[in-house]
Design a protein around this motif. Sequence first.
Motif, mmCIF file in Angstrom:
data_model
loop_
_atom_site.group_PDB
_atom_site.id
_atom_site.type_symbol
_atom_site.label_atom_id
_atom_site.label_comp_id
_atom_site.label_asym_id
_atom_site.label_seq_id
_atom_site.Cartn_x
_atom_site.Cartn_y
_atom_site.Cartn_z
ATOM 1 N N ASP A 136 0.849 -1.166 -0.099
ATOM 2 C CA ASP A 136 -0.070 0.006 -0.009
ATOM 3 C C ASP A 136 0.851 1.146 0.062
ATOM 4 O O ASP A 136 1.638 1.382 1.167
ATOM 5 N N LEU A 137 0.705 2.137 -1.119
ATOM 6 C CA LEU A 137 1.643 2.981 -1.125
ATOM 7 C C LEU A 137 1.473 4.223 -0.167
ATOM 8 O O LEU A 137 2.373 5.248 0.262
ATOM 9 N N ARG A 138 0.308 4.589 0.296
ATOM 10 C CA ARG A 138 0.005 5.543 1.245
ATOM 11 C C ARG A 138 0.762 5.171 2.691
ATOM 12 O O ARG A 138 1.166 5.871 3.295
ATOM 13 N N GLU A 139 0.681 3.689 2.908
ATOM 14 C CA GLU A 139 1.178 3.343 4.100
ATOM 15 C C GLU A 139 2.760 3.137 3.847
ATOM 16 O O GLU A 139 3.414 3.528 4.727
ATOM 17 N N ALA A 140 3.174 3.179 2.516
ATOM 18 C CA ALA A 140 4.724 3.245 2.513
ATOM 19 C C ALA A 140 5.282 4.402 2.563
ATOM 20 O O ALA A 140 6.450 5.086 3.290
ATOM 21 N N ALA A 141 4.434 5.663 2.006
ATOM 22 C CA ALA A 141 4.820 7.140 2.460
ATOM 23 C C ALA A 141 4.901 7.321 3.778
ATOM 24 O O ALA A 141 5.695 7.991 4.404
ATOM 25 N N ALA A 142 4.016 6.864 4.496
ATOM 26 C CA ALA A 142 3.962 7.244 6.044
ATOM 27 C C ALA A 142 5.204 6.638 6.845
ATOM 28 O O ALA A 142 5.594 7.233 7.757
ATOM 29 N N ALA A 143 5.674 5.302 6.393
ATOM 30 C CA ALA A 143 6.754 4.820 6.828
ATOM 31 C C ALA A 143 8.095 5.241 6.410
ATOM 32 O O ALA A 143 9.284 4.877 6.972
ATOM 33 N N LEU A 144 8.349 6.079 5.306
ATOM 34 C CA LEU A 144 9.345 6.219 4.751
ATOM 35 C C LEU A 144 10.257 7.032 5.419
ATOM 36 O O LEU A 144 11.469 6.546 5.389
ATOM 37 N N PHE A 145 10.135 8.256 5.728
ATOM 38 C CA PHE A 145 11.248 9.130 6.273
ATOM 39 C C PHE A 145 11.648 8.214 7.701
ATOM 40 O O PHE A 145 12.696 8.095 8.262
ATOM 41 N N GLU A 146 10.542 7.895 8.407
ATOM 42 C CA GLU A 146 10.703 7.207 9.588
ATOM 43 C C GLU A 146 12.007 5.911 9.640
ATOM 44 O O GLU A 146 12.728 5.787 10.188
ATOM 45 N N SER A 147 11.461 5.184 8.552
ATOM 46 C CA SER A 147 12.581 4.271 7.965
ATOM 47 C C SER A 147 13.812 4.504 7.801
ATOM 48 O O SER A 147 15.020 3.766 8.165
ATOM 49 N N LEU A 148 14.152 5.709 7.102
ATOM 50 C CA LEU A 148 15.191 6.168 6.675
ATOM 51 C C LEU A 148 15.926 6.485 7.875
ATOM 52 O O LEU A 148 17.330 6.592 8.170
ATOM 53 N N HIS A 149 15.423 7.479 8.773
ATOM 54 C CA HIS A 149 15.928 7.799 9.815
ATOM 55 C C HIS A 149 16.507 6.369 10.770
ATOM 56 O O HIS A 149 17.443 6.605 11.355
ATOM 57 N N GLU A 150 15.745 5.359 10.898
ATOM 58 C CA GLU A 150 16.165 4.349 11.501
ATOM 59 C C GLU A 150 17.588 3.587 11.026
ATOM 60 O O GLU A 150 18.456 3.170 11.655
ATOM 61 N N LEU A 151 17.271 3.598 9.553
ATOM 62 C CA LEU A 151 18.246 2.910 9.013
ATOM 63 C C LEU A 151 19.596 3.784 8.997
ATOM 64 O O LEU A 151 20.965 3.180 9.242
ATOM 65 N N ASP A 152 19.479 4.948 9.138
ATOM 66 C CA ASP A 152 20.596 6.099 9.202
ATOM 67 C C ASP A 152 21.358 5.953 10.483
ATOM 68 O O ASP A 152 22.654 6.256 10.664
ATOM 69 N N GLU A 153 20.609 5.366 11.465
ATOM 70 C CA GLU A 153 21.238 5.230 12.825
ATOM 71 C C GLU A 153 22.298 4.036 12.951
ATOM 72 O O GLU A 153 22.829 3.796 14.086
ATOM 73 N N ARG A 154 22.276 3.122 12.124
ATOM 74 C CA ARG A 154 22.720 1.761 12.246
ATOM 75 C C ARG A 154 24.332 1.784 11.621
ATOM 76 O O ARG A 154 24.633 0.641 11.415
ATOM 77 N N SER A 155 24.958 2.905 11.407
ATOM 78 C CA SER A 155 26.244 2.830 10.915
ATOM 79 C C SER A 155 26.519 2.060 9.626
ATOM 80 O O SER A 155 27.387 1.161 9.769
ATOM 81 N N LEU A 156 25.570 2.057 8.630
ATOM 82 C CA LEU A 156 25.661 0.973 7.526
ATOM 83 C C LEU A 156 26.696 1.912 6.558
ATOM 84 O O LEU A 156 26.662 2.966 6.465
ATOM 85 N N GLU A 157 26.916 1.190 5.701
ATOM 86 C CA GLU A 157 27.761 1.687 4.539
ATOM 87 C C GLU A 157 26.888 2.219 3.556
ATOM 88 O O GLU A 157 27.129 3.258 2.785
ATOM 89 N N ARG A 158 25.846 1.667 3.281
ATOM 90 C CA ARG A 158 24.712 2.401 2.260
ATOM 91 C C ARG A 158 23.365 1.817 2.637
ATOM 92 O O ARG A 158 23.199 0.635 3.290
ATOM 93 N N ILE A 159 22.244 2.373 2.048
ATOM 94 C CA ILE A 159 21.159 2.164 2.080
ATOM 95 C C ILE A 159 20.473 1.707 0.675
ATOM 96 O O ILE A 159 20.569 2.696 -0.016
ATOM 97 N N ASP A 160 20.196 0.456 0.393
ATOM 98 C CA ASP A 160 19.646 0.107 -0.791
ATOM 99 C C ASP A 160 17.916 0.271 -0.641
ATOM 100 O O ASP A 160 17.530 -0.398 0.048
ATOM 101 N N VAL A 161 17.256 1.002 -1.524
ATOM 102 C CA VAL A 161 15.804 1.237 -1.359
ATOM 103 C C VAL A 161 15.261 0.669 -2.695
ATOM 104 O O VAL A 161 15.668 1.021 -3.752
ATOM 105 N N GLU A 162 14.458 -0.222 -2.471
ATOM 106 C CA GLU A 162 13.514 -0.735 -3.673
ATOM 107 C C GLU A 162 12.795 0.506 -4.394
ATOM 108 O O GLU A 162 12.182 1.284 -3.854
ATOM 109 N N ARG A 163 12.973 0.337 -5.782
ATOM 110 C CA ARG A 163 12.397 1.333 -6.716
ATOM 111 C C ARG A 163 10.878 1.397 -6.331
ATOM 112 O O ARG A 163 10.190 -0.102 -6.280
ATOM 113 N N ILE A 164 10.087 2.559 -6.295
ATOM 114 C CA ILE A 164 8.807 2.290 -6.091
ATOM 115 C C ILE A 164 7.779 2.678 -7.067
ATOM 116 O O ILE A 164 8.306 3.457 -8.026
ATOM 117 N N PRO A 165 6.611 2.091 -7.280
ATOM 118 C CA PRO A 165 5.908 2.376 -8.492
ATOM 119 C C PRO A 165 5.511 4.050 -8.394
ATOM 120 O O PRO A 165 4.923 4.307 -7.357
#
Length: 319
Positions: free
Chosen positions: A270-299
């Motif tokens: 559900d794209l509406r649900e995906a939008a609501a989770a987008l920035f929050e998920s990126l914030h969360e990934l950003d805190e994990r000292s990862l080398e890179r974040i791969d994000v799946e292409r969205i329709p």
Amino acid sequence: MPAPEASTQATIERAAALLQAGGVVAIPTETVYGLAASALDPVAVARVFEVKRRPAFDPLIVHVCGEAMLPAVAVGIPDAAYRLMERFWPGPLTIVLRKASGVPGLVTAGTATVAVRSPAHPVARAIIEFAGLPLAAPSANPFGRLSPTRAEHVWRGLGDAVDLIVDGGPAEYGIESTIVTLDPEPTLLRAGAIPPDEIEAVIGPLARGSTPGTDAVPGSAAHHYAPATPVRVVEWDSVPAASRSRAGWLGLRHPAPGYAFSRVLSPSGDLREAAAALFESLHELDERSLERIDVERIPERGIGLAIADRLRRAQASSI
Ligand code: TXA
Ligand code: MG
């Protein structure tokens, strides 16, 4: 440092009093948290730019509570604008109008127009109403960073630089408002929480344009909506297993194997649900000292247009 305060009546009244006194207050809206100041007080608005560390004076969105406050900020409002307000206000649609003389040039970056929206979040509405003021508010993040969808994001990003952070819970949409102008022709300036086809159903076809301070200024688009970790938009099956172990995965529906950390935006797609989770998920990934974040292409349909736009910008700033 002002820790986020729950949005009790007392906090709402304190926020309103601070805003009347020229303060800068982070407020919840249904899209993302905003960093608000009185739109009629140029010194207070200057503090907003300072707190965000914006290098340039991009124009800000003015938040009103319903049409009653409009005469203080806009003049010569066309009929199509009223039709949009009737359909989408209160809510995540920003309309660019001719500015009233009382709006300081700092709010509009010296242009003759002003961007206006009437937010739907009950706490934002209560604060605007209680203060009796239109509020200029950009997203409450340091310049170039991810927009905050929770009070904690504001706290971490801006901390004690603001006078008060009002916690109104996680943002419902999690992505910024859609921006349109009607003059000289109806034009989509920024994809956002309301899909363009819903707007076209009310006022007819929208041309495509861009907002000042983002796409219109060469190079600056790259600095918007970016986590500190590099972002790549990829197809789900295109990343070699060997390069996954120090990276994070943000999928639309499915986790991906082999990544150090994997998160999903919406299991049902559900794209509406995906939008609501987008920035929050990126914030969360950003805190994990990862080398890179791969994000799946969205329709790229409906609100997916806005998600894809934010991801393109995040990726551009990683290059
Ligand atoms: O959902 C939102 O719109 C959030 C919440 C807090 O309301 N606000 C937000 O503000 O995203 P900000 O400052 O991050 O983005 C404001 C955008 C900028 O791209 C700016 O160029 C555009 O609005 N804008 C402001 N005034 C304008 C004007 N007069 N004409 C065209 N674009 C304008
Ligand atoms: Mg912003």
